[in-house]
Scaffold this active site. Structure first.
Site, PDB file in Angstrom:
ATOM      1  N   ASP A  37       0.850  -1.189   0.000  1.00 15.78           N
ATOM      2  CA  ASP A  37       0.000   0.000   0.000  1.00 15.78           C
ATOM      3  C   ASP A  37       0.886   1.240   0.000  1.00 15.78           C
ATOM      4  O   ASP A  37       2.111   1.141   0.160  1.00 15.78           O
ATOM      5  CB  ASP A  37      -0.921   0.015   1.219  1.00 15.78           C
ATOM      6  CG  ASP A  37      -2.251   0.699   0.949  1.00 15.78           C
ATOM      7  OD1 ASP A  37      -2.247   1.861   0.502  1.00 15.78           O
ATOM      8  OD2 ASP A  37      -3.310   0.083   1.186  1.00 15.78           O
ATOM      9  N   VAL A  59       1.084   1.624  -7.048  1.00 21.71           N
ATOM     10  CA  VAL A  59       0.868   0.658  -8.125  1.00 21.71           C
ATOM     11  C   VAL A  59       1.080   1.244  -9.514  1.00 21.71           C
ATOM     12  O   VAL A  59       1.167   0.507 -10.500  1.00 21.71           O
ATOM     13  CB  VAL A  59      -0.538   0.009  -8.040  1.00 21.71           C
ATOM     14  CG1 VAL A  59      -0.680  -0.800  -6.766  1.00 21.71           C
ATOM     15  CG2 VAL A  59      -1.641   1.066  -8.153  1.00 21.71           C
ATOM     16  N   TYR A 148     -13.821   5.905 -13.807  1.00 22.30           N
ATOM     17  CA  TYR A 148     -13.765   4.669 -13.029  1.00 22.30           C
ATOM     18  C   TYR A 148     -14.310   3.492 -13.841  1.00 22.30           C
ATOM     19  O   TYR A 148     -13.669   2.432 -13.940  1.00 22.30           O
ATOM     20  CB  TYR A 148     -14.582   4.853 -11.753  1.00 22.30           C
ATOM     21  CG  TYR A 148     -14.579   3.670 -10.815  1.00 22.30           C
ATOM     22  CD1 TYR A 148     -13.502   3.429  -9.970  1.00 22.30           C
ATOM     23  CD2 TYR A 148     -15.678   2.811 -10.754  1.00 22.30           C
ATOM     24  CE1 TYR A 148     -13.511   2.359  -9.087  1.00 22.30           C
ATOM     25  CE2 TYR A 148     -15.695   1.742  -9.883  1.00 22.30           C
ATOM     26  CZ  TYR A 148     -14.611   1.517  -9.048  1.00 22.30           C
ATOM     27  OH  TYR A 148     -14.631   0.454  -8.188  1.00 22.30           O
TER      28      TYR A 148
END
Length: 256
Positions: A37, A59, A148
């Site tokens: 994370d 990421v 999204y």
């Protein structure tokens, strides 16, 4: 015996929400877990609590992916599974979405998933697993979440291509497609320690009672159990598939 005994699994976005519950459940089922994370304080605390390894991972950064995979192999000698859970959501109509905002969502949700597959797959043991977190909105449209939804549609495409390419090594790649789940993404009260997140969840149940056949918002523990199924041997003949977990929302809306 646990369903994941002897396996090493890296979970992104694991400091809270769905990722946290996946990390907890996988650890309970015997896996060595790598908690990844950008929320370092929360991630380290969780890793210490459950006996896992914490790695900082943005990421969208390929070098950080390579470092995370290397850290997993250095710590445990192998890597057997990946859960690409990290994701962000922004609300905006398409015509009002700035390009920077659109690309921010794509960078985390789509590029992050791509880099996870690209970085982890060569290092996975044969017979390994990848679970990508898509969305209910990866299966259908929804107003005000265009960036999204576009990124989650892309995750399903990545899932299918990766499943085809990695099948010769017995590596299975599937996607979970959650509907509304009681995490910080749907319930911002989880971000405020002084807020009544449980009360907000009950209020959300009232809202989703009108939309979801099962009459409530989902729980992150329920998504974690689906991710476990797709990571363990119970799903040994399943690959390249989206699994919707939405309380029946995608099935339609009752007018009665």
């Amino acid at each position: 015996m646990g369903k994941l005994d002897g396996r090493v699994v890296l979970v992104t976005g694991a400091a809270r929400g769905q990722g946290e519950q996946e990390a907890r459940l996988f650890r309970e089922e015997g896996a060595e877990v790598v908690v990844a994370d950008v929320l370092d304080e929360q991630g380290r605390a969780l890793a210490e609590e459950i006996g896992a390894l914490y790695v900082h991972l943005d990421v969208g950064e390929e070098q950080q992916w390579q470092s995370a995979v290397t850290a997993a192999k250095d710590a445990y000698g192998r890597l057997d599974g990946l859960v690409n859970n990290a994701g962000i959501l922004r609300f905006n109509t398409l015509v009002d979405t700035p390009l920077d905002e659109f690309m921010q969502v794509v960078r985390v949700n789509q590029v992050g998933c791509f880099l996870g597959i690209k970085s982890a797959a060569p290092e996975l043991e044969d017979g390994g697993t990848i679970v990508n977190t898509a969305s209910y909105t990866g299966m259908t449209g929804m107003a005000a979440v265009g960036a999204y939804a576009a990124s989650k549609h892309a995750v399903l495409g990545l899932t299918r291509v990766a499943a085809l390419e990695l099948a010769p090594r017995g590596i299975r790649v599937n996607a979970v497609c959650p509907g509304a789940i009681d995490t910080a993404m749907s319930n911002p009260a989880h971000l405020d320690p002084a807020a009544d997140s449980e009360g907000t969840a009950r209020a959300l149940d009232g809202l989703y009672r009108k939309l979801v056949p099962l009459g409530r918002i989902g729980r992150p523990e329920e998504v974690a159990r689906l991710a476990l199924f797709l990571t363990c041997a119970d799903s040994s003949y399943i690959t390249g598939q989206p699994f919707v977990i939405d309380g029946g929302w995608l099935a339609g809306v009752s007018v009665i």
